[in-house]
Design an enzyme around this catalytic site. Structure first.
Site, PDB file in Angstrom:
ATOM      1  CE1 TYR A  10      -9.929  -3.967  -1.042  1.00  0.00           C
ATOM      2  CE2 TYR A  10      -8.148  -2.629  -0.167  1.00  0.00           C
ATOM      3  CZ  TYR A  10      -8.581  -3.662  -0.961  1.00  0.00           C
ATOM      4  OH  TYR A  10      -7.683  -4.402  -1.685  1.00  0.00           O
ATOM      5  NE  ARG A  20       4.787  -4.129  -7.422  1.00  0.00           N
ATOM      6  CZ  ARG A  20       3.713  -3.399  -7.260  1.00  0.00           C
ATOM      7  NH1 ARG A  20       3.802  -2.266  -6.575  1.00  0.00           N
ATOM      8  NH2 ARG A  20       2.548  -3.764  -7.744  1.00  0.00           N
TER       9      ARG A  20
END
Length: 769
Positions: A575, A717
Site C-alpha cells: 500500500y 484466519r
C-alpha cells in the site's frame, strides 16, 4: 453377481533394478525390493570400499524404526542389538547446563549400520559392487527396468537429468566439521562457546558405548576470523578440542575424512524421469541439527518399495512414491530450515535468560512445542515459565503485556482483516458484530481492518474509512460496545492508504483486479502499476505528500475521539507507505527515493505527524513487510533498519508481516513462516514485536512467546474460523485466571460440550487359537 467372471490381474514382471550409491538409503531400498520379490535382479554400485564411510553416528526416530520393524524384522532386530538409547538433551551456555528429558533418541555407528545392511543384502541375493563406479545413467536406464539414484547430495544422476529434475541447491552461512570423541556423552549435548572470533557451537551425541559424534559449527565469518580456513584437518581437530575442552573433559577428538563444509539444501521439482528415481540426499537434504538425513533416506526406501508393490505399473508407482513422500519431506525441510537458521543467528539469543535460551533452542524447529515439551519434561517447562514470569498455572499466552499506559490482558491479537463490507466507508452492523464477537472471544487486542484515510485511499468500494464524521460516529459505536460488553479487551485502529493497489474489486469478486466501472485515480511513490491490467498511478508531488500527511493526521484525530486504545500505521503489503519503503516500488530520484534512508522519509513524516496528535499515553505500532519475497526488494537487514527507524521516532511495537508488495512475489509458505522476521527484529533491536503469519494454534502462541521470539501473536484466519478462539484456548488448557474471562452470558458454555461415549469396556483377555 451371478455369472460374473473374475479376471485375474496379469502377472507382475520381475524388475531388474540398478541402485546407484551404497549408503543406507540405497542399501535398504535394495534389501526391501529383493525381499518383496526374490526373483528380482538387483545390483548396487558403490564407488567406495565396504568399510569406507564418512561421519560417525546415525540417529533414527521411533517412527522410522517402526517402519523398519514392519517391513524387515531381520534388519530391525539387528539394529536393536546395536542401538545406544537416551532421553536427555543438555544445553550448556555461559557455564550453565540445563537438562530436558523425555526426548527418546536411538543411535548407532554409521559403519555398523552399513555392515548390517551389507549382510542383509548379501543374504537376500543382492549383488553389491564396491569400488566400482556405476555406468552412465543413460546406459543403466536402457539395461535395467528401474534405476534408483541414491548417490547423495552431489548426485551425478541428478545432474545428468538436471533439465528434468530441476534441482535448486542453496548453500548456507555456517561452516561445520564432523568429528568423534572416544567416550559416550550422557545426553544429546549442545554447547555454546563465545570466543574472541565469534560464537561457535558443538552438537554431540553418543552412538556407541565408547564413542560420540561431535559436530562443530560456526558462521562463515567466524570460521575465517578464527583461522580455520588456513588450518589443515589435524590443526582444526586439535583447536576444536581445546575450544570445547569442558564438554570433552579435556579428551581429544578424531576425524574420519573430515573437512570443513557448508550445508547445502537440495530441493528438486521432480523426483523421477522415465525409469530413474531419486532417493535420499539425491532428492532432498535437511540440516543435520534435526537428525534427518538417514531417517529420510530410509523412509524413502520404505515408501518406494511399498508403492512398487501397490501400484499396477512402474509409472504409477513412481508417481505415488513422490506424492506420498513430497509433503513429508517438505515439512521436514521447513523444520530443518528453521533449525539451521536458528543456529546461523545464534548470536541474537546469547543474552536471553538461561532457561529461556534453552527452551528457545529446543523449540527452534517448531517440531518441539511448549505443550509437547510439557508432556516430555513438565519440570523443565515449568522452570522456564517461572523464569519468564508466568504465575502458577498460567500459560505464557495469558501473561499481560504493557505498551505505554495500555496493559493487554493476554498476548493474543485479532489481526487486521479487510472485510470489504462498508458502504461509503461507513462501518455498519456487520463490523459491529464482527469486531464485537472477536472482542467477546477473549483476545487481548482486537484490530480493525485497514481504515482508509480518504476515499481515494480505499482499496475497494467496500473499504472502511475515517475521513467523515459519519464514519467516526459508526466507529465510536463499535469501540463503545467493546469497552462496555467485553471488559479487558482493547481495540486498535489501523490507518492506511491503498496507493497503487486501490480502485479494485471486492476480494471475492477478483482480488487485486481493477474495477470495471467507477474507478478513481491512483497515486503512489512511483508510476508503476501493481499488475499490467491495473491502473498506472500518478507519482506524488511534494504538495500531494503534504495533503496525504494531513489526511492521516485528521483520521488519527477522529480515531482518538472514537476511543480507540491503540493506533497502527500500515506500512506493509504494497500500500502507499509500503510503496515508499520498497526499492521495487520506489523509483524516485528526489529526497524520497534512492537509499533506504530516503525511502523511509515520507513514512516517518506521516508517523511523526500521527504521534504528535495521538494521545501520549496511548501506544502506536507500525506494520511492515519485512521481505518482499522478490529479488531486489526489501531484505531482512532492511527490515531491521526500518524497525529501528520507527522505534527511534516513538513506535511502541513493530507488527512484522511480509510480502504482498509486488505481484511476482514467491513466498515460502509454511507454519509460522513469517515469525523468523519478527524474531530477528526483536532480538537484534530489543523492540517489541507482533508476529503474524500462519500461527494457528495456542501451542504455537505459547511456544513463540516463551522462547522470546515475539511479544504478541496476531492471528487472522483462526479468528474467522472461531471468533472465540482465545476463550477456547483457555478452556482447552484448563486456564481460568485473569488473562481471559468468559462474558457472563457465555459462562455456561465455558466447558467443551460432551460428545459420544468413549468409555466402552476394554478387552481384558487374549484367547489362544
Amino acid at each position: 453377481m451371478a455369472g460374473a467372471v473374475t479376471v485375474a490381474p496379469p502377472p507382475r514382471e520381475h524388475l531388474r533394478v540398478a541402485v546407484v550409491g551404497g549408503g543406507p538409503g540405497g542399501l535398504y531400498a535394495a534389501a526391501l525390493l529383493k525381499r518383496l520379490d526374490p526373483a528380482r535382479e538387483i545390483t548396487v554400485w558403490e564407488r567406495n570400499a565396504p568399510d569406507d564411510t564418512f561421519g560417525f553416528g546415525v540417529v533414527l526416530s521411533d517412527e522410522t524404526l517402526g517402519g523398519i520393524q514392519h517391513a524387515d524384522p531381520v534388519v530391525y532386530e539387528a539394529l536393536q542389538d546395536e542401538f545406544v538409547r537416551w532421553d536427555d538433551i543438555d544445553i550448556v551456555h555461559r557455564n550453565i547446563r540445563h537438562t530436558s528429558g523425555g526426548h527418546g533418541f536411538a543411535a548407532l555407528g554409521r559403519r555398523r549400520l552399513l555392515e548390517i545392511l551389507h549382510e542383509r543384502c548379501r543374504s537376500l541375493g543382492v549383488e553389491l559392487r564396491f569400488r566400482t563406479e556405476a555406468p552412465d545413467t543413460a546406459r543403466l536406464s536402457e539395461s535395467y527396468d528401474l534405476v534408483v539414484a541414491a548417490d547423495g547430495v552431489h548426485s551425478a544422476t541428478r545432474e545428468a537429468y538436471a533439465q528434468v529434475f530441476r534441482p535448486r541447491v542453496t548453500t548456507h552461512r555456517c561452516r561445520y566439521i564432523w568429528l568423534a570423541a572416544d567416550f559416550p556423552f550422557e545426553a544429546f549435548r549442545f554447547e555454546i562457546a563465545e570466543t574472541e572470533h565469534g560464537v561457535m557451537q558443538l552438537h554431540g551425541y553418543p552412538y556407541a558405548a565408547d564413542a560420540s559424534t561431535v559436530i562443530v559449527e560456526m558462521r562463515e565469518e567466524v570460521w575465517e576470523a578464527a583461522g580455520f580456513a588456513e588450518s589443515d584437518v589435524r590443526e582444526s581437530v586439535e583447536r576444536c578440542a581445546k575450544i570445547f575442552a569442558d564438554a570433552l573433559g579435556g579428551r581429544a577428538l578424531r576425524s574420519n575424512k573430515s573437512a570443513w563444509t557448508a550445508f547445502r539444501t537440495v530441493v528438486n521439482e521432480r523426483w523421477s524421469h522415465d525409469n530413474v528415481v531419486l532417493l535420499g540426499d539425491a532428492a532432498h537434504t535437511a540440516h543435520f541439527s534435526i537428525g534427518s538425513g538417514t531417517k529420510l533416506a530410509v523412509e524413502d526406501a520404505l515408501a518406494l518399495a511399498a508403492c512398487l508393490e501397490e501400484q499396477p505399473s512402474l509409472d504409477a508407482a513412481l508417481t505415488a512414491y513422490e506424492e506420498e513422500r513430497r509433503p513429508v519431506v517438505a515439512s521436514t525441510q521447513r523444520a530443518a530450515r528453521a533449525s539451521l537458521e536458528w543456529f546461523e543467528n545464534l548470536g541474537l539469543y546469547l543474552d536471553q535468560p538461561a532457561r529461556q535460551f534453552a527452551f528457545n533452542l529446543l523449540t527452534r524447529s517448531r517440531r518441539v512445542t511448549h505443550d509437547n515439551l510439557r508432556l516430555r519434561d513438565a519440570r523443565f517447562t515449568e522452570s522456564v515459565e517461572r523464569e519468564f514470569g508466568c504465575p502458577p498455572g498460567t500459560p505464557p499466552m495469558f501473561t499481560p503485556f504493557r505498551l505505554r499506559a495500555l496493559t493487554l490482558r493476554n498476548r493474543v491479537v485479532v489481526s487486521p482483516m479487510d472485510m470489504y463490507s462498508a458502504v461509503d466507508g461507513v462501518p455498519g452492523d456487520f463490523h459491529l458484530v464482527h469486531l464485537g464477537a472477536r472482542a467477546l472471544g477473549g483476545a487481548g487486542l482486537v484490530m480493525t481492518e485497514m481504515v482508509c484515510v480518504s476515499a481515494e485511499g480505499r482499496i475497494t468500494p467496500g473499504c472502511t474509512g475515517l475521513y467523515t464524521g459519519q464514519q467516526a460516529d459508526s466507529w465510536r459505536r463499535i469501540t463503545d460496545f467493546v469497552h462496555a460488553q467485553a471488559p479487558g479487551a482493547a481495540i486498535g485502529v489501523q490507518l492506511g492508504h491503498s496507493g497503487r493497489k486501490g480502485s479494485t474489486k471486492l476480494m471475492w469478486e477478483g482480488i487485486d483486479e481493477p474495477l470495471e466501472e467507477g474507478n478513481w485515480p491512483l497515486v503512489a511513490a512511483s508510476p508503476l502499476p501493481y499488475k499490467p491490467q491495473n491502473q498506472t498511478p500518478h507519482e506524488l508531488t511534494r504538495a500531494q505528500l503534504a495533503d496525504i500527511r494531513e489526511q492521516f493526521t485528521s483520521a488519527a484525530r477522529r480515531a482518538d475521539r472514537c476511543g480507540f486504545d491503540l493506533l497502527e500505521l500500515h506500512c506493509a503489503h504494497g500500500y502507499l507507505l509500503s510503496g515508499f519503503l520498497s526499492p521495487l516500488t520506489n523509483r524516485r530520484t528526489d529526497a524520497y527515493g534512492g537509499p533506504l534512508e530516503n525511502r523511509l522519509r515520507f513514512p516517518l513524516e506521516v508517523f511523526d505527524a500521527l504521534r504528535a496528535v495521538w494521545p501520549e499515553d496511548r501506544p502506536m505500532t507500525v506494520r511492515i513487510s519485512a521481505t518482499d519475497w522478490a529479488g531486489g526488494g526489501t531484505t531482512a537487514d532492511d527490515a531491521v533498519a526500518i524497525a529501528r527507524a520507527f522505534a527511534a521516532h516513538g513506535a511502541d511495537a513493530i507488527d512484522v508481516s511480509t510480502g504482498q508488495v509486488v505481484a511476482e512475489e514467491q513466498p515460502e509458505y509454511g507454519r509460522s513462516y513469517q515469525t523468523p522476521y519478527a524474531d530477528r527484529i526483536r532480538n537484534e533491536t530489543g523492540i517489541p514485536v507482533i508476529a503474524v503469519g500462519a500461527i494457528s494454534s495456542w501451542d504455537d502462541v505459547n511456544s513463540l512467546i516463551l522462547a522470546g521470539r515475539t511479544d504478541l501473536c496476531a492471528l487472522a484466519r483462526p479468528h474467522l474460523y472461531d471468533p472465540h478462539w482465545t476463550l477456547h484456548a483457555a478452556a482447552e488448557q484448563g486456564y481460568t485466571g485473569p488473562g481471559v474471562s468468559w462474558p457472563a452470558p457465555y459462562r455456561a458454555g465455558s466447558r467443551r460440550p460432551q460428545t459420544g461415549r468413549t468409555d466402552a469396556p476394554k478387552p481384558r483377555l487374549t484367547l489362544g487359537s
